[in-house]
Design an enzyme around this catalytic site. Structure first.
Site, short mmCIF file in Angstrom:
data_model
loop_
_atom_site.label_atom_id
_atom_site.label_comp_id
_atom_site.label_asym_id
_atom_site.label_seq_id
_atom_site.Cartn_x
_atom_site.Cartn_y
_atom_site.Cartn_z
N LYS A 222 0.84 -1.20 0.00
CA LYS A 222 0.00 0.00 0.00
C LYS A 222 0.87 1.25 0.00
O LYS A 222 0.69 2.14 -0.81
CB LYS A 222 -0.92 -0.03 1.24
CG LYS A 222 -1.76 1.21 1.39
CD LYS A 222 -2.68 1.11 2.60
CE LYS A 222 -3.27 2.49 2.89
NZ LYS A 222 -4.20 2.47 4.02
N THR A 223 1.84 1.28 0.91
CA THR A 223 2.66 2.49 1.06
C THR A 223 3.88 2.50 0.14
O THR A 223 4.43 3.54 -0.17
CB THR A 223 3.19 2.56 2.51
OG1 THR A 223 3.88 1.33 2.78
CG2 THR A 223 2.06 2.74 3.50
N PHE A 224 4.31 1.35 -0.28
CA PHE A 224 5.55 1.14 -1.04
C PHE A 224 6.78 1.66 -0.27
O PHE A 224 7.80 2.00 -0.86
CB PHE A 224 5.49 1.79 -2.44
CG PHE A 224 5.91 0.83 -3.53
CD1 PHE A 224 5.06 -0.17 -3.97
CD2 PHE A 224 7.20 0.90 -4.09
CE1 PHE A 224 5.46 -1.08 -4.95
CE2 PHE A 224 7.61 -0.01 -5.06
CZ PHE A 224 6.73 -0.99 -5.50
N GLU A 228 10.55 -4.45 4.62
CA GLU A 228 10.65 -5.84 4.16
C GLU A 228 10.35 -5.94 2.66
O GLU A 228 11.07 -6.60 1.91
CB GLU A 228 9.64 -6.73 4.91
CG GLU A 228 9.97 -6.98 6.37
CD GLU A 228 9.36 -5.94 7.30
OE1 GLU A 228 9.07 -4.81 6.86
OE2 GLU A 228 9.20 -6.26 8.50
N GLY A 283 -4.67 -1.84 5.16
CA GLY A 283 -3.87 -2.99 4.70
C GLY A 283 -4.57 -4.32 4.93
O GLY A 283 -4.58 -5.20 4.08
N ARG A 284 -5.20 -4.48 6.11
CA ARG A 284 -5.80 -5.78 6.43
C ARG A 284 -7.15 -6.00 5.73
O ARG A 284 -7.77 -7.03 5.92
CB ARG A 284 -5.93 -5.93 7.95
CG ARG A 284 -6.60 -4.77 8.66
CD ARG A 284 -6.29 -4.82 10.15
NE ARG A 284 -6.77 -3.66 10.90
CZ ARG A 284 -6.06 -2.55 11.05
NH1 ARG A 284 -4.88 -2.41 10.47
NH2 ARG A 284 -6.53 -1.54 11.78
N GLN A 365 -4.47 -11.07 11.84
CA GLN A 365 -4.19 -9.66 11.54
C GLN A 365 -5.48 -8.85 11.58
O GLN A 365 -5.53 -7.78 12.18
CB GLN A 365 -3.53 -9.50 10.16
CG GLN A 365 -3.14 -8.03 9.93
CD GLN A 365 -2.78 -7.67 8.50
OE1 GLN A 365 -3.05 -8.41 7.57
NE2 GLN A 365 -2.18 -6.50 8.32
N GLU A 369 -4.84 -6.66 14.77
CA GLU A 369 -4.34 -5.34 14.37
C GLU A 369 -5.48 -4.32 14.48
O GLU A 369 -5.25 -3.14 14.68
CB GLU A 369 -3.76 -5.38 12.94
CG GLU A 369 -2.79 -4.24 12.66
CD GLU A 369 -2.09 -4.35 11.32
OE1 GLU A 369 -2.76 -4.27 10.28
OE2 GLU A 369 -0.85 -4.50 11.29
N HIS A 400 -5.53 -32.78 17.56
CA HIS A 400 -4.43 -33.63 18.00
C HIS A 400 -3.25 -32.83 18.53
O HIS A 400 -2.17 -33.36 18.72
CB HIS A 400 -3.99 -34.54 16.85
CG HIS A 400 -5.09 -35.46 16.41
ND1 HIS A 400 -5.32 -36.68 17.00
CD2 HIS A 400 -6.04 -35.31 15.46
CE1 HIS A 400 -6.37 -37.26 16.42
NE2 HIS A 400 -6.82 -36.44 15.49
N LYS A 524 9.51 -0.81 14.40
CA LYS A 524 10.10 -0.47 13.09
C LYS A 524 11.21 0.57 13.26
O LYS A 524 12.28 0.47 12.67
CB LYS A 524 9.04 0.12 12.15
CG LYS A 524 8.01 -0.86 11.64
CD LYS A 524 7.10 -0.16 10.63
CE LYS A 524 5.89 -0.99 10.29
NZ LYS A 524 4.90 -0.30 9.46
O1 LIG Z 1 1.12 -2.71 2.26
P1 LIG Z 1 2.18 -2.09 3.07
O2 LIG Z 1 2.10 -0.58 3.07
O3 LIG Z 1 3.53 -2.56 2.64
O4 LIG Z 1 1.96 -2.50 4.58
C1 LIG Z 1 2.04 -3.83 4.97
C2 LIG Z 1 1.48 -4.05 6.34
O5 LIG Z 1 2.20 -3.31 7.30
C3 LIG Z 1 1.33 -2.76 8.27
O6 LIG Z 1 1.23 -1.40 8.04
C4 LIG Z 1 1.83 -3.03 9.66
O7 LIG Z 1 3.19 -2.74 9.77
C5 LIG Z 1 0.01 -3.45 8.02
O8 LIG Z 1 -1.08 -2.73 8.46
C6 LIG Z 1 0.04 -3.64 6.55
O9 LIG Z 1 -0.88 -4.60 6.12
#
Ligand SMILES: O=P(O)(O)OC[C@H]1O[C@](O)(CO)[C@@H](O)[C@@H]1O
Length: 560
Positions: A222-224, A228, A283-284, A365, A369, A400, A524
């Site tokens: 979403k944010t790019f 990770e 995001g979720r 999540q 979240e 189990h 973070k």
């Molecule tokens: O889609 P993005 O911006 O990479 O964010 C990934 C995930 O990181 C979060 O912001 C939590 O760190 C979630 O809410 C989100 O789904």
């Protein structure tokens, strides 16, 4: 809104719990009322044209094995009314900025608004605006059909048959869970990888098995700006350029699913290969958006559309059904009932369905979240417990492993069991499906009826000192969800939205903002600082002796 504990329905529920709730004996309640199942079961029927079978699929929600009476349900509905659940719901569907800490609308329902009702944010028609929901869906349709048919080719002219989705959190869990859940509908010639973890093993393993000539990367963020994802995406890009000797065409092999066009183009992906969405998609809740492109690629756009349509059916039910009949609202109110009046700390979701094996992880999540919050709308800490710890695994496996604790532990664990009446794989003349169903029914029954010391003794041959060990307390609440057909795209969409609106209802009662996630930020920031320190002399600065000591040891052992 007022904190939940100041509402008169809240105190009323406390008295009701003292006088009635804690004395409910479920097995007696069933004996005394032959109509209990009918009274507490609700049903939604999905339209036939989107259902997995030829008739519209019923989904039955049996709430009767919960610790409630008719009066309890009335009082919970009263709580929802006093907490303004319906008002908050209507505000969400009206595009109001109910995410009050980020000043955003919460409008993921627009993404699955397949009946194209008018939906606006700040006066803008989000469905039909240029670049709006319908445009993006059309882009997804065209692109997914081109890739699936082989019309969209890699840089050497080959069909793209490996899809690597790079994303984390909502940009990973939804696509993984849904593609696993709908594997039966998936393209047999397609291999999917979902790379989320910063652990280099994740991307390395995906790349090791992939051919750059036939691989399509979906960079989902979403944010790019998520560390990770950008790191994994850069590693993927370097691998691709290296393996293709610099001849690989990024435009043919990399697309972005994001709201952030400037970061996407900075990364080297053409804006034409970006599938956008808006900041009002959390995001979720993003699997319904362009983030769901891997789903559309894998199961085909028609199935993706059915997935949205099933979700839309549950949205409409949530919007229209009175609270006492409203399936997700009842689910949310039961969660409040157990969390705040019985002191339950958890919520178990166990699908009796191997295809749904990532469903609990996805719901973790969604639930935690969203409602893992302490602060209420006026900025003060809640005086009551909020989001439960959601966990689960598919059954019968879970039986189990951790079901021992669910049956005989000291904790009350309200549990949801999910089963589809029809299997996509009715092997051995449906023997497996019948055994699966027998376990689904038996677990809920066993948790409810338990086994008394007298019953243990009556079995004979049980030494007296073993009797207490073999007693099951029973009276443990379950909600049984039965899909009256197979779980196809629409059925899955409806099930997910049941949990979305259940979570919404909880948050609305608890007077918290279910739509931000500030709690993930601190870690973070500290990780960024420590990353620098790994490359510097010494064991960092300003840390406690444990963090500093471990950092030093890591550097020494790891040779950094
Ligand atoms: O889609 P993005 O911006 O990479 O964010 C990934 C995930 O990181 C979060 O912001 C939590 O760190 C979630 O809410 C989100 O789904």
């Amino acid at each position: 809104m007022a904190p939940a504990s100041s509402l008169s329905a809240w105190s009323d529920l406390h008295s009701h719990h003292e006088s009635v709730g804690k004395n409910i004996v479920l097995k007696d309640a069933f004996k005394n009322d032959p109509k209990r199942f009918d009274k507490f079961t609700r049903k939604i029927t999905l339209p036939a044209d989107i259902s997995s079978g030829s008739n519209g699929t019923d989904i039955i929600f049996d709430f009767s094995k919960n610790l409630i009476t008719e009066e309890t349900l009335d009082k919970l509905v009263k709580l929802a009314e006093e907490a303004g659940v319906e008002k908050k719901r209507d505000a969400m569907f009206a595009g109001e900025k109910i995410n009050f800490t980020e000043g955003r609308a919460v409008y993921h329902a627009a993404l699955r608004n397949v009946s194209n009702q008018a939906m606006k944010v700040d006066g803008v028609d989000v469905m039909n605006a240029k670049g709006g929901v319908n445009d993006v869906l059309e882009h997804m349709r065209v692109f997914s059909e081109q890739v699936r048919s082989g019309e969209w080719k890699g840089y050497t002219g080959k069909k793209l048959t490996t899809i690597i989705n790079v994303g984390i959190g909502g940009s990973d869990l939804g696509p993984v869970m849904v593609t696993e859940a709908l594997k039966h509908y998936g393209a047999k010639d397609m291999t999917l990888h979902f790379v989320s973890n910063i652990d280099g093993t994740h991307i390395a393993e995906a790349l090791a098995n992939s051919d750059p000539e036939t691989t399509l990367f979906l960079i989902a963020s979403k944010t790019f700006t998520t560390a990770e994802t950008t790191t994994n995406a850069n590693t993927a890009k370097s691998w691709f350029l290296e393996k293709t000797g610099g001849k690989g065409d990024i435009a043919k092999h990399f697309v972005a699913l994001s709201t952030n066009e400037s970061e996407v183009t900075k990364f080297g992906i053409d804006a034409a290969n970006m599938f956008g969405f808006e900041s009002w998609v959390g995001g979720r809740y993003s699997v319904w958006s362009a983030i769901g492109l891997s789903v559309a690629l894998y199961v085909g756009f028609d199935n993706f559309h059915k997935f949205l349509a099933g979700a839309h059916a549950m949205d409409q039910h949530f919007q229209q059904a009175p609270l006492r009949e409203n399936i997700p609202a009842i689910g949310g109110l039961l969660s409040v009932w157990y969390s705040n009046f019985y002191g339950a700390q958890t919520h178990l979701v166990a699908p009796f369905d191997q295809y749904l094996h990532r469903f609990p992880a996805y719901l973790q999540q969604l639930s935690m979240e969203s409602n893992g919050k302490t602060i209420t709308s006026d900025g003060s800490p809640a005086k009551y417990t909020t989001g439960p710890i959601l966990f689960g695994e598919p059954c019968t496996n879970a039986q189990h492993s951790f079901f021992q604790l669910v049956h005989q532990g000291t904790k009350l664990i309200p549990s949801d069991f999910i089963l589809a009446a029809k299997s996509h794989n009715p092997v051995s003349d449906n023997l497996h499906q019948k055994m699966l169903a027998s376990n689904y029914l038996a677990q809920a029954e066993a948790l409810m009826v338990g086994k008394t010391a007298e019953e243990v003794r009556a079995e004979g041959n049980v030494p007296e000192e073993l009797v207490p060990h073999k007693v099951f307390m029973g009276n443990r609440p379950t909600t049984s969800i039965l899909v009256g057909g197979a779980i196809g795209p629409a059925e899955l969409g409806a099930l997910i939205v049941y949990y979305e609106h259940l979570t919404f209802t909880e948050g609305a009662v608890w007077d918290i903002n279910s739509f931000d996630q500030w709690g993930v930020e601190l870690g973070k920031v500290l990780a960024k600082k420590i990353l620098k320190e790994i490359d510097e002399e010494g064991a960092g600065s300003g840390h406690d002796s444990s963090t500093g000591g471990l950092l030093g040891a890591f550097k020494a052992y790891g040779g950094f």
